[in-house]
Scaffold this motif. Structure first.
Motif, PDB file in Angstrom:
ATOM      1  N   LEU A 406       0.821  -1.211   0.000  1.00  0.00           N
ATOM      2  CA  LEU A 406       0.000   0.000   0.000  1.00  0.00           C
ATOM      3  C   LEU A 406       0.855   1.261   0.000  1.00  0.00           C
ATOM      4  O   LEU A 406       0.493   2.270  -0.629  1.00  0.00           O
ATOM      5  N   LEU A 407       1.976   1.229   0.693  1.00  0.00           N
ATOM      6  CA  LEU A 407       2.865   2.393   0.729  1.00  0.00           C
ATOM      7  C   LEU A 407       3.420   2.692  -0.660  1.00  0.00           C
ATOM      8  O   LEU A 407       3.484   3.853  -1.077  1.00  0.00           O
ATOM      9  N   PHE A 408       3.795   1.656  -1.391  1.00  0.00           N
ATOM     10  CA  PHE A 408       4.269   1.846  -2.760  1.00  0.00           C
ATOM     11  C   PHE A 408       3.168   2.424  -3.633  1.00  0.00           C
ATOM     12  O   PHE A 408       3.406   3.344  -4.433  1.00  0.00           O
ATOM     13  N   MET A 409       1.955   1.913  -3.484  1.00  0.00           N
ATOM     14  CA  MET A 409       0.835   2.399  -4.288  1.00  0.00           C
ATOM     15  C   MET A 409       0.542   3.867  -3.982  1.00  0.00           C
ATOM     16  O   MET A 409       0.385   4.689  -4.902  1.00  0.00           O
ATOM     17  N   ALA A 410       0.487   4.235  -2.698  1.00  0.00           N
ATOM     18  CA  ALA A 410       0.170   5.613  -2.318  1.00  0.00           C
ATOM     19  C   ALA A 410       1.250   6.570  -2.799  1.00  0.00           C
ATOM     20  O   ALA A 410       0.951   7.665  -3.310  1.00  0.00           O
ATOM     21  N   THR A 411       2.507   6.177  -2.678  1.00  0.00           N
ATOM     22  CA  THR A 411       3.596   7.035  -3.138  1.00  0.00           C
ATOM     23  C   THR A 411       3.537   7.231  -4.645  1.00  0.00           C
ATOM     24  O   THR A 411       3.726   8.345  -5.165  1.00  0.00           O
ATOM     25  N   GLY A 412       3.264   6.155  -5.374  1.00  0.00           N
ATOM     26  CA  GLY A 412       3.154   6.256  -6.824  1.00  0.00           C
ATOM     27  C   GLY A 412       2.014   7.158  -7.257  1.00  0.00           C
ATOM     28  O   GLY A 412       2.166   7.968  -8.183  1.00  0.00           O
ATOM     29  N   ASN A 423      -5.303  13.178 -13.221  1.00  0.00           N
ATOM     30  CA  ASN A 423      -6.032  14.422 -13.080  1.00  0.00           C
ATOM     31  C   ASN A 423      -7.499  14.149 -13.360  1.00  0.00           C
ATOM     32  O   ASN A 423      -7.867  13.047 -13.794  1.00  0.00           O
ATOM     33  N   PRO A 424      -8.384  15.119 -13.106  1.00  0.00           N
ATOM     34  CA  PRO A 424      -9.821  14.871 -13.286  1.00  0.00           C
ATOM     35  C   PRO A 424     -10.221  14.469 -14.701  1.00  0.00           C
ATOM     36  O   PRO A 424     -11.223  13.781 -14.881  1.00  0.00           O
ATOM     37  N   SER A 425      -9.461  14.901 -15.716  1.00  0.00           N
ATOM     38  CA  SER A 425      -9.835  14.519 -17.078  1.00  0.00           C
ATOM     39  C   SER A 425      -9.586  13.042 -17.337  1.00  0.00           C
ATOM     40  O   SER A 425     -10.159  12.471 -18.268  1.00  0.00           O
ATOM     41  N   PHE A 426      -8.730  12.427 -16.549  1.00  0.00           N
ATOM     42  CA  PHE A 426      -8.492  10.984 -16.639  1.00  0.00           C
ATOM     43  C   PHE A 426      -9.507  10.309 -15.731  1.00  0.00           C
ATOM     44  O   PHE A 426      -9.217   9.910 -14.622  1.00  0.00           O
ATOM     45  N   ARG A 427     -10.715  10.176 -16.239  1.00  0.00           N
ATOM     46  CA  ARG A 427     -11.827   9.673 -15.439  1.00  0.00           C
ATOM     47  C   ARG A 427     -11.556   8.230 -14.985  1.00  0.00           C
ATOM     48  O   ARG A 427     -11.237   7.368 -15.795  1.00  0.00           O
ATOM     49  N   GLY A 428     -11.673   8.000 -13.679  1.00  0.00           N
ATOM     50  CA  GLY A 428     -11.400   6.668 -13.142  1.00  0.00           C
ATOM     51  C   GLY A 428      -9.930   6.333 -13.057  1.00  0.00           C
ATOM     52  O   GLY A 428      -9.569   5.191 -12.773  1.00  0.00           O
ATOM     53  N   GLY A 429      -9.069   7.336 -13.302  1.00  0.00           N
ATOM     54  CA  GLY A 429      -7.639   7.070 -13.348  1.00  0.00           C
ATOM     55  C   GLY A 429      -7.061   6.652 -12.013  1.00  0.00           C
ATOM     56  O   GLY A 429      -6.186   5.782 -11.955  1.00  0.00           O
ATOM     57  N   TYR A 430      -7.534   7.259 -10.935  1.00  0.00           N
ATOM     58  CA  TYR A 430      -6.973   6.926  -9.627  1.00  0.00           C
ATOM     59  C   TYR A 430      -7.192   5.458  -9.283  1.00  0.00           C
ATOM     60  O   TYR A 430      -6.271   4.764  -8.826  1.00  0.00           O
ATOM     61  N   ILE A 431      -8.393   4.986  -9.496  1.00  0.00           N
ATOM     62  CA  ILE A 431      -8.686   3.597  -9.152  1.00  0.00           C
ATOM     63  C   ILE A 431      -7.956   2.651 -10.088  1.00  0.00           C
ATOM     64  O   ILE A 431      -7.377   1.643  -9.658  1.00  0.00           O
ATOM     65  N   SER A 432      -7.962   2.960 -11.381  1.00  0.00           N
ATOM     66  CA  SER A 432      -7.316   2.079 -12.358  1.00  0.00           C
ATOM     67  C   SER A 432      -5.814   1.997 -12.119  1.00  0.00           C
ATOM     68  O   SER A 432      -5.236   0.906 -12.006  1.00  0.00           O
ATOM     69  N   GLY A 436      -3.373  -1.031 -10.550  1.00  0.00           N
ATOM     70  CA  GLY A 436      -2.181  -1.529 -11.221  1.00  0.00           C
ATOM     71  C   GLY A 436      -0.940  -1.434 -10.352  1.00  0.00           C
ATOM     72  O   GLY A 436      -0.126  -2.371 -10.300  1.00  0.00           O
ATOM     73  N   LEU A 437      -0.778  -0.318  -9.651  1.00  0.00           N
ATOM     74  CA  LEU A 437       0.372  -0.166  -8.763  1.00  0.00           C
ATOM     75  C   LEU A 437       0.317  -1.162  -7.609  1.00  0.00           C
ATOM     76  O   LEU A 437       1.349  -1.720  -7.206  1.00  0.00           O
ATOM     77  N   PHE A 438      -0.878  -1.393  -7.071  1.00  0.00           N
ATOM     78  CA  PHE A 438      -1.019  -2.329  -5.963  1.00  0.00           C
ATOM     79  C   PHE A 438      -0.633  -3.741  -6.394  1.00  0.00           C
ATOM     80  O   PHE A 438       0.078  -4.452  -5.672  1.00  0.00           O
ATOM     81  N   VAL A 439      -1.082  -4.129  -7.573  1.00  0.00           N
ATOM     82  CA  VAL A 439      -0.754  -5.471  -8.065  1.00  0.00           C
ATOM     83  C   VAL A 439       0.738  -5.591  -8.333  1.00  0.00           C
ATOM     84  O   VAL A 439       1.381  -6.581  -7.961  1.00  0.00           O
TER      85      VAL A 439
END
Length: 697
Positions: A406-412, A423-432, A436-439
């Motif tokens: 989780l620390l790696f994911m949050a930092t990334g 950014n907001p124009s990348f809709r759903g980008g944070y979750i997507s 990927g970073l978590f995996v």
């Protein structure tokens, strides 16, 4: 003084860089005059509910006809979504609204739709709950425009109301009016570069002004005779516009005519790369509060830094120096004992100070050494037990591994946000991207988990790898799956499709699990366990009675309040963005990044202080304690979440309340796992450092 000025300058420079790298999209779409612009409809959402619904599935919406074609878009077609969009409840469809660049339409007929009695009841409930519609043009959400308090600037609030509830002043039933006419205002700016030289334009704003207009007094084309007259709205009353008094169906149904207007207006002062700024004007106005949050965080962190500096530079180093200069020389001057059993407490230190301390503790005749033992107190007495493996270490190791993931994911995510990639124009980008970073961070998870597991003396590393890869993701998936059943029963778009659930399982089984295994194999067999400067005694030392403030629960609760005090002001903005604005557009990354760094530093310092105090009371069970102290601020955050629900939100209904508290608890648990891992690793480094320094002397 000069160092403080330099720090402030560096901080301001970093904040400026985060703004300079703001990238609101990956490609600019320009339109020529006469080109059709697709209008996409997404969903409806409310501040009073956690349930969202696809716009095209609502009972009052005209089904798309497929008559609009623009490029690869055809009305009625569903837009492919990324993982983040699916999980956040988006269901995007091309609509029948026809927008032609540069062509104004004062009034245009869309369709007529008949609703039955059941549809009327549901529509009234949606209006009563304050549902807002989300439409999209050129990746910009349709917005309701407002002005700042001083009337100097305009800003956008994403979404627009689907209707109005008029409460009777005489105690009668409320009346409900559906917005069946929308005025669409498209703000444009000249395209940059070659496109601009060719007369093309880019869209920099999308405003929606809804209106309720009665179904009567219309032309043969279905248009109102006076489009500006909204004095009589479309009331949701069955049969209110029926023309056949003998038809029972007409008396229980309502036919709704839909119209719209389109206006294109040039916005010469707003560049395309700054078009999202309109959605954040309200946040910019609260920048002073953000600065207050940062100053509050820095003050708390600075005080803690001073405390830690005193502990490390004066107390611990002074203790070691005292033994080095005085006590140790006195002990070495005494003749060595040739008989008598040697205390096991010195078994881990054959030639150093700890052997001498162990000899003193194991001597049956204490009269000659009472004065020396008066100085051997606190954390120095537990040197033979401080590295004893904790109880249930087979559970602590997987938790630490998942925490590093989780620390790696949050930092990334923070780094990508600071550079504008997310950014907001990348809709759903944070979750997507976060998924990927978590995996991908499964490598780190397996590595750290296996090393901690071997340090605790574990032998079955394959089982530890499987637990590490399954424990946290499995619990999260099981909880979300159960909650998804409640949402599915409500026919909400928030319900995760079965295919997506299968895809998540496949992502875990075929990607994360192998990565965790590879990291675990490398950490356990190649790198191995961490070495400790002192071996554990065969017999555990008895722990004395603890003071009230050093007992487990009280110490954890008190320590957790300090990190919470660092972030609670920023939490107010995060909660508002998630549950009141319903946009998720919390986009003050410069502030958020600074607060995150200060939070991490604060957790490290709080855990070190708490661990030192615990060892000074001769309590060597610091492993779990450091993990829980690091994550203890999550309890305060959840308590704050409950208070926020009771005082600021108006969420109603069992399912919505269940979703709010369950997802809030999951978020706090994930946060606690991340910060608990930070606390554990910092305490581990601290303990190894101070006891290693003693052994070295």
């Amino acid at each position: 003084m000069h160092s403080d000025v330099r720090r402030s300058a560096v901080l301001c420079t970093l904040l400026a860089l985060t703004q300079a790298f703001y990238i609101p999209g990956f490609s600019i779409k320009s339109y020529r005059d006469g080109e059709t612009i697709p209008l996409l409809v997404n969903k409806v959402y409310s501040d009073n509910s956690e349930l969202q619904y696809a716009f095209t599935e609502l009972p009052f919406v005209c089904p798309p006809t497929g008559r609009i074609r623009t490029g690869r878009f055809t009305s009625g077609a569903s837009i492919s979504l990324n993982l983040g969009e699916v999980l956040r409840g988006d269901r995007i469809t091309v609509s029948d609204y026809e927008l032609v660049m540069g062509t104004d339409e004062e009034a245009r007929y869309l369709c007529s739709h008949t609703m039955d009695e059941e549809g009327l009841k549901r529509t009234k409930q949606l209006i009563r709950d304050g549902y807002m519609a989300e439409w999209i043009v050129d990746n910009l959400p349709g917005a309701t425009s407002f002005q700042t308090l001083d009337k100097s600037r305009k800003y956008y609030a994403a979404g627009f109301k689907i209707g109005e509830e008029v409460v009777s002043l005489h105690g009668g039933e409320s009346e409900f009016f559906l917005n069946n006419h929308v005025t669409l205002v498209i703000r444009y700016h000249g395209a940059p570069g070659k496109d601009g030289a060719q007369g093309k334009k880019v869209i920099v704003g999308f405003e929606v002004f809804p209106k309720s207009i009665s179904a009567g007094n219309r032309t043969e084309d279905g248009l109102p005779v006076n489009i500006q007259d909204a004095s009589v709205g479309l009331a949701l009353v069955p049969g209110s516009n029926s023309t056949n008094e003998n038809d029972e169906v007409d008396r229980v149904a309502l036919t709704i005519p839909y119209t719209y207007s389109v206006y294109f207006r040039e916005e010469p002062k707003l560049e395309w790369q700054n078009r999202w700024d309109m959605y954040f004007v309200a946040q910019d106005d609260s920048s002073n509060v953000h600065w207050l949050a940062i100053v509050n965080s820095l003050i708390i962190s600075g005080l803690l830094s001073a405390v830690v500096a005193v502990i490390l530079a004066r107390t611990v180093r002074g203790d070691i120096k005292g033994y080095r200069d005085g006590g140790l020389e006195e002990i070495k001057a005494r003749p060595r004992r040739t008989q008598g059993p040697k205390s096991p407490r010195g078994s881990g230190d054959k030639n150093g100070l700890l052997e001498q301390i162990g000899d003193l503790e194991g001597d049956g005749d204490m009269s000659s050494d009472e004065e020396m033992l008066d100085n051997i107190t606190g954390w120095k007495l537990v040197h033979g037990d401080v590295f004893r493996p904790p109880a249930h270490g087979e559970l602590l190791a997987p938790l630490v591994g998942s925490g590093t993931q989780l620390l790696f994911m949050a930092t990334g995510l923070l780094i990508l946000s600071a550079f504008g990639i997310l950014n907001p124009s990348f809709r759903g980008g944070y979750i997507s991207v976060g998924t990927g970073l978590f995996v991908a961070a499964g490598l780190f998870s397996g590595y750290f988990s296996s090393r901690v597991y071997k340090t605790f003396g574990g032998q079955e590393w394959q089982n530890n790898v499987f637990v590490t890869a399954s424990l946290v993701p499995g619990l999260l998936f099981a909880t979300v799956f159960v909650l998804n059943l409640f949402v599915w029963i409500q026919a909400s778009s928030t319900a995760i499709p079965f295919g997506t659930l299968v895809g998540l399982v496949a992502l875990w089984l075929f990607i994360q699990l192998p990565l965790v295994y590879i990291g675990g194999w490398y950490g356990y067999t190649i790198v191995g366990a961490w070495n400790h400067p002192i071996k554990a005694n065969a017999i555990p030392r008895q722990i004395p009675v603890q003071s009230w403030y050093t007992k487990n629960f009280q110490a954890i609760l008190l320590a957790g309040f300090v990190p919470f005090a660092v972030i609670f002001i920023e939490l107010m903005f995060v909660f508002k963005s998630l549950w009141q604005d319903k946009t998720g557009y919390y986009y003050v990354f410069g502030f958020m990044g600074v607060v995150f760094v200060v939070l991490v530093v604060t957790i490290i310092e709080v855990t070190i202080v708490a661990t030192y105090v615990q060892l000074c009371t001769e309590n060597y069970h610091w492993w779990w304690q450091s993990f829980l102290v690091g994550g203890s601020s999550s309890m305060w955050i959840f308590a704050y979440l409950i208070w926020y629900f009771m005082t600021n939100l108006h969420i109603t209904g069992f399912v919505s309340s269940l979703l709010f508290f369950c997802y809030g608890f999951l978020a706090c648990a994930v946060y606690g796992l991340l910060t608990g891992t930070i606390g554990f690793l910092s305490a581990y480094a601290f303990v190894r450092r101070i006891y290693g320094a003693i052994k070295a002397d």
